[in-house]
Design an enzyme around this catalytic site. Sequence first.
Site, PDB file in Angstrom:
ATOM      1  N   ASP A  85       0.557  -1.000   0.015  1.00 28.08           N
ATOM      2  CA  ASP A  85       0.093  -0.197  -0.244  1.00 28.08           C
ATOM      3  C   ASP A  85       0.659   1.316   0.026  1.00 28.08           C
ATOM      4  O   ASP A  85       0.378   2.924  -0.517  1.00 28.08           O
ATOM      5  CB  ASP A  85      -1.105   0.114   0.968  1.00 28.08           C
ATOM      6  CG  ASP A  85       0.030  -0.014   2.281  1.00 28.08           C
ATOM      7  OD1 ASP A  85       1.095  -0.512   2.835  1.00 28.08           O
ATOM      8  OD2 ASP A  85      -1.141  -0.279   3.910  1.00 28.08           O
ATOM      9  N   ASP A 120      -0.601  -6.164  -0.393  1.00 29.60           N
ATOM     10  CA  ASP A 120      -1.223  -5.750   0.853  1.00 29.60           C
ATOM     11  C   ASP A 120      -2.872  -5.325   1.135  1.00 29.60           C
ATOM     12  O   ASP A 120      -3.563  -4.846  -0.696  1.00 29.60           O
ATOM     13  CB  ASP A 120      -0.920  -4.305   1.253  1.00 29.60           C
ATOM     14  CG  ASP A 120       0.679  -4.235   2.060  1.00 29.60           C
ATOM     15  OD1 ASP A 120       0.411  -5.070   2.605  1.00 29.60           O
ATOM     16  OD2 ASP A 120       1.175  -3.007   2.101  1.00 29.60           O
ATOM     17  N   LYS A 151      -1.612  -9.000   2.844  1.00 22.89           N
ATOM     18  CA  LYS A 151      -0.515  -8.805   3.269  1.00 22.89           C
ATOM     19  C   LYS A 151      -1.533  -8.049   4.388  1.00 22.89           C
ATOM     20  O   LYS A 151      -2.371  -7.108   3.856  1.00 22.89           O
ATOM     21  CB  LYS A 151       0.920  -8.228   3.154  1.00 22.89           C
ATOM     22  CG  LYS A 151       1.702  -7.966   4.511  1.00 22.89           C
ATOM     23  CD  LYS A 151       2.926  -7.385   4.186  1.00 22.89           C
ATOM     24  CE  LYS A 151       3.046  -6.286   3.598  1.00 22.89           C
ATOM     25  NZ  LYS A 151       2.489  -5.139   4.382  1.00 22.89           N
ATOM     26  N   GLU A 176       8.900  -4.826  11.092  1.00 20.54           N
ATOM     27  CA  GLU A 176       9.140  -3.293  10.478  1.00 20.54           C
ATOM     28  C   GLU A 176       9.627  -2.427  11.525  1.00 20.54           C
ATOM     29  O   GLU A 176       8.742  -2.252  12.039  1.00 20.54           O
ATOM     30  CB  GLU A 176       8.052  -3.225   9.914  1.00 20.54           C
ATOM     31  CG  GLU A 176       8.240  -1.206   9.179  1.00 20.54           C
ATOM     32  CD  GLU A 176       7.758  -0.710   8.195  1.00 20.54           C
ATOM     33  OE1 GLU A 176       6.808  -1.606   7.592  1.00 20.54           O
ATOM     34  OE2 GLU A 176       7.606   0.466   7.738  1.00 20.54           O
TER      35      GLU A 176
HETATM   36  O1  KIV Z   1       3.372  -1.165   1.731  1.00 19.12           O
HETATM   37  C1  KIV Z   1       4.767  -1.509   2.169  1.00 19.12           C
HETATM   38  O2  KIV Z   1       5.610  -1.150   0.911  1.00 19.12           O
HETATM   39  C2  KIV Z   1       4.688  -2.632   3.009  1.00 19.12           C
HETATM   40  C3  KIV Z   1       6.445  -2.683   3.662  1.00 19.12           C
HETATM   41  C4  KIV Z   1       6.993  -1.843   4.358  1.00 19.12           C
HETATM   42  C5  KIV Z   1       6.841  -3.822   3.815  1.00 19.12           C
HETATM   43  O3  KIV Z   1       4.153  -2.858   3.554  1.00 19.12           O
END
Ligand code: KIV
Length: 279
Positions: free
Chosen positions: A60, A99, A128, A197
């Site tokens: 995202d 995401d 995710k 993270e």
């Molecule tokens: O959205 C994203 O880029 C992420 C990474 C920071 C793991 O979730």
Amino acid sequence: MSTESTAGSTPGTAAPATIRLRHLQQAKAQGRPFSMLTAYDQFAAKAFEAAGIEVLLVGDSVGTTVLGYDSTTSTTHQDMLTFTGAVARSVTRPLVVADLAFGTYEGGPADALRHGVELVRAGASAVKLEGGAEVAPQVRVLVQAGIPVFGHLGFTPQSVNSLSGHRVQGRDRAAAQKMQEDALALQAAGAAAIVLELVPAAVAASVTAALAVPTIGIGAGPDCDGQVLVWQDMAGLSGFHGKFVKTFADLRPQLEQAAQQYRDEVSERTYPGPEHSFE
Ligand code: KIV
């Protein structure tokens, strides 16, 4: 890329044509770190596939890196569907993870399932979501529906407002303990991997050791099973130089220089030349 360093391949055997969850699991079991990069468009995705990157994350973060939003909380489900489709149509080998956007799963398992199914229809092989034990029911329903889930603990960007900005998480003993419990809860609910993270390296190492599923670190030290970076950060395009980011290429000055030269040649009428023109 040698077969020795490729997730899923036993040393000396051919690299898998398509990366599956079991290859990440094998990589963890054999102590071979794997790589994940964000990708949002076909040319970056194809370049990362050619480089042997095992997992592409349609994060995202597309909202902040591509769409000009201030925060990933503004990234919409439609944004995620659009960019997931672009990446998924462009590659065959990497595992494509998308995401779940802010607001698409916090309401409960039914919401998570509906949006997860749409991401898979758009081409994602896994989704995710952010959060710990509180999102375990969402993880469970997605996994039961056949949708692999990656968790995300530590600094969770969709909670930037309640976390008071981008800060390392899990520094004190209680917070580190809670992170470990959350990781175990996600694993018990069926999560296939967990992103950590902005987590102290020692805490990430201990969470990694406690889990059967792989961890993927970003600002979480060297002991995670895999690493992830936002591609515009590692390629020097975003101008973000956080402590955890290594600039593997410096594309911004190169792009500026190319654009400047183009502009100069247009204004001098040296481009286009006869070799660029039709009879
Ligand atoms: O959205 C994203 O880029 C992420 C990474 C920071 C793991 O979730």
